[in-house]
Design an enzyme around this catalytic site. Structure first.
Site, mmCIF file in Angstrom:
data_model
loop_
_atom_site.group_PDB
_atom_site.id
_atom_site.type_symbol
_atom_site.label_atom_id
_atom_site.label_comp_id
_atom_site.label_asym_id
_atom_site.label_seq_id
_atom_site.Cartn_x
_atom_site.Cartn_y
_atom_site.Cartn_z
ATOM 1 C CD GLU A 62 -2.761 -0.857 2.711
ATOM 2 O OE1 GLU A 62 -2.865 0.604 3.057
ATOM 3 O OE2 GLU A 62 -4.194 -1.450 2.897
ATOM 4 C CD GLU A 78 -12.386 1.452 -0.175
ATOM 5 O OE1 GLU A 78 -12.907 0.811 1.195
ATOM 6 O OE2 GLU A 78 -10.976 1.719 -0.176
ATOM 7 C CE LYS A 133 -10.282 2.691 4.315
ATOM 8 N NZ LYS A 133 -8.981 2.614 4.713
ATOM 9 C CD GLU A 160 -7.444 6.152 7.037
ATOM 10 O OE1 GLU A 160 -7.540 5.109 6.726
ATOM 11 O OE2 GLU A 160 -6.387 6.440 7.026
#
Length: 407
Positions: free
Chosen positions: A292, A346, A349, A355
Site C-alpha cells: 500500500e 471509500e 471508512k 481515510e
C-alpha cells in the site's frame, strides 16, 4: 478557435468536389466485425503492455460500481495486478478471462481460526479453489493485515501458524508454488527507519519476525509493507520537506551517513530501511513489496498537505519511477513492486477525512485528480454477464452472416 463567418466557403459558382467513393457496405461490415470480434467474444479489454504498478481495490463504501464495470475500468487503465482485502467472489468472477492477477486476503477476524488445518482447507475450498478452476488468476493469499499495529497479542501469535496452515493446505490441494502466502505489515513494525542502513524492527515484533522471515525465505514469498510518506509529512510538516515526501526527482533529499547513498524520496528510504532490518535478521533473499502507498486528496483541518494537487503529484511521480524500472539506492537493479492505495474513495471508512479520500476515482468513474493514468468506467447497462452473453451470440451470428455474404 472558430473560423470567421463565411471563411473557407466556396463561391456560389464553384462546383463542389466530388466525394471520394465510399467503401462497399460489405467491406465496412466485415471490417467492423473483425475489429469487434476479439473483444465481444472474450469480454476482454486488452492489457497488452500492462503497467508494472498494481492497485488496491477496497470496498468499504455503499456507492461503488459493480465489479463487472470495475473490470473494464482497470483494464482500460492497463492495470493487471489487483490487491483485495478479502476473496470477494463477485470480483473474481467479474475478472475471469481478463489476465489480471489477484492478491486475495483473509481478514484479521478469521486469522486465529486458520491455525486449524481443517479450517484453512475449508476456507480455500470455499473462497479460492472454485475461482481458480474457473480460470481466475490468484498469485497470493495475505493472512491478516497490519496485525502488529495494535495490541492484540493473540492475533499476533496466531498469524504465522495460520500462514503455515494455509500454505500446507495449498500443498494438499496441489496449489503449492502457484499461490504464495504472506501478510501485510504497517510501517509501525519498524523500531528504527532512519538512516535506512540502520533500519531495525521494533523489539516487540522481533520474536514473531525471526521465524516469519524464515517462512518467507523457505516459500519464496514477499515481505509486504504498507508505506505512506504522507503520514511523516502530516505529523511534522515543518521538518519533512514536501518535495521529499512527494517523490519529486529534484528534491534535495538526504544522504545515509553510513553508506553514502543519497535518497531523493522518502518512500525508497523506507523500503531500504525494511531491507536493512530483514538483513539484520540474517536474510538477503526476501523481496520487499510495497503493498500500500498513496496520498489523500482531502483531509481534516489538522491534516496538512491532503490536496488533489499533492495526491496527483505523488502518484504521477511514483508511476514514472516504477514504469522506468527504478530500484532503490540500496538495490538499484531491482525494480520496486508497488500497489497504489486505492482505486476509489471509500465513503464508509472510519477515522479522519483522509481515510475516505485516497481514491484515484470517485465512485462514478470521475478521476479525483490527474494521476497520469486514464480509464473508462462503462455505463451500468453495458457490462452485465447476461448482456455480454447476448452480445457474444449476436456477434457469432453476425460474423457468420458476413462470411456468407462475402462468399
Amino acid at each position: 478557435m472558430a473560423a470567421a463567418a463565411g471563411a473557407g466557403r466556396p463561391s456560389i459558382t464553384a462546383l463542389p468536389t466530388p466525394p471520394a467513393p465510399l467503401p462497399s457496405s460489405k467491406l465496412v461490415t466485415a471490417c467492423f466485425f473483425a475489429l469487434l470480434l476479439p473483444i465481444l467474444l472474450t469480454g476482454e479489454v486488452a492489457v497488452a503492455e500492462a503497467l508494472s504498478i498494481g492497485v488496491n481495490y477496497g470496498q468499504i463504501a455503499n456507492n461503488l460500481p459493480s465489479p463487472a464495470r470495475v473490470s473494464w475500468l482497470l483494464r482500460s487503465m492497463r492495470i493487471s495486478k489487483v490487491k483485495l482485502y478479502d476473496a470477494d467472489p463477485n470480483v473474481l468472477r467479474a475478472f475471469l478471462g481478463t489476465g489480471v492477477d489477484f492478491v486475495v486476503g483473509i481478514g484479521n477476524e478469521a486469522v486465529p481460526a486458520m491455525v486449524s488445518p481443517a479450517a484453512a482447507q475449508a476456507w480455500l475450498q470455499q473462497h479460492l479453489v472454485p475461482h481458480l478452476r474457473a480460470g481466475a488468476r490468484v498469485t497470493c493469499v495475505t493472512v491478516g493485515n497490519e496485525v502488529f499495529k495494535g495490541n492484540d497479542t493473540a492475533l499476533q501469535a496466531a498469524v504465522l501458524p495460520a500462514m503455515e496452515s494455509v500454505h500446507r493446505a495449498l500443498g494438499a490441494l496441489g496449489l503449492q508454488g502457484r499461490v504464495n502466502v504472506t501478510t501485510a505489515h504497517s510501517l509501525d513494525i519498524m523500531g528504527v527507519s532512519f538512516p535506512p542502513s540502520a533500519g531495525a524492527f521494533s523489539p516487540a515484533a522481533l520474536p514473531h519476525l525471526r521465524p516469519f522471515l524464515g517462512f518467507l525465505s523457505a516459500t519464496r514469498a514477499p515481505f509486504l509493507i504498507n508505506c505512506y510518506p504522507y503520514f511523516a509529512y502530516r505529523d511534522d510538516p515543518a521538518r519533512v520537506p514536501l518535495e521529499y515526501a512527494l517523490l519529486q526527482p529534484n528534491a534535495a533529499g538526504v544522504a545515509d551517513p553510513h553508506t553514502g547513498l543519497r535518497y531523493d524520496n522518502m518512500l525508497y528510504a523506507q523500503v531500504d530501511a525494511v531491507y536493512a532490518a530483514i538483513q539484520a535478521l540474517g536474510h538477503t533473499d526476501v523481496e520487499v513489496v510495497v503493498s500500500e502507498t498513496g496520498w489523500p486528496s482531502r483531509g481534516d483541518p489538522d491534516e496538512p498537505g491532503a490536496t488533489p494537487e499533492n495526491a496527483g503529484t505523488y502518484v504521477r511521480n511514483l508511476l514514472q519511477r516504477i514504469e522506468a524500472g527504478q530500484g532503490t539506492p540500496l538495490r538499484p537493479a531491482a525494480p520496486v513492486g508497488v500497489f497504489v492505495f486505492a482505486l476509489f474513495n471509500e465513503n464508509l471508512k472510519p477515522g479522519p477525512a483522509s481515510e475516505r479520500n485516497y481514491g484515484l476515482f470517485y465512485p462514478d468513474g470521475t478521476p479525483v485528480y490527474n494521476a497520469g493514468v486514464h480509464g473508462y468506467l462503462p455505463p451500468m447497462f453495458a457490462v452485465s454477464n447476461a448482456a455480454r452473453q447476448v452480445i457474444q451470440l449476436f456477434t457469432l451470428v453476425a460474423v457468420a452472416s458476413v462470411a456468407f455474404v462475402l462468399s
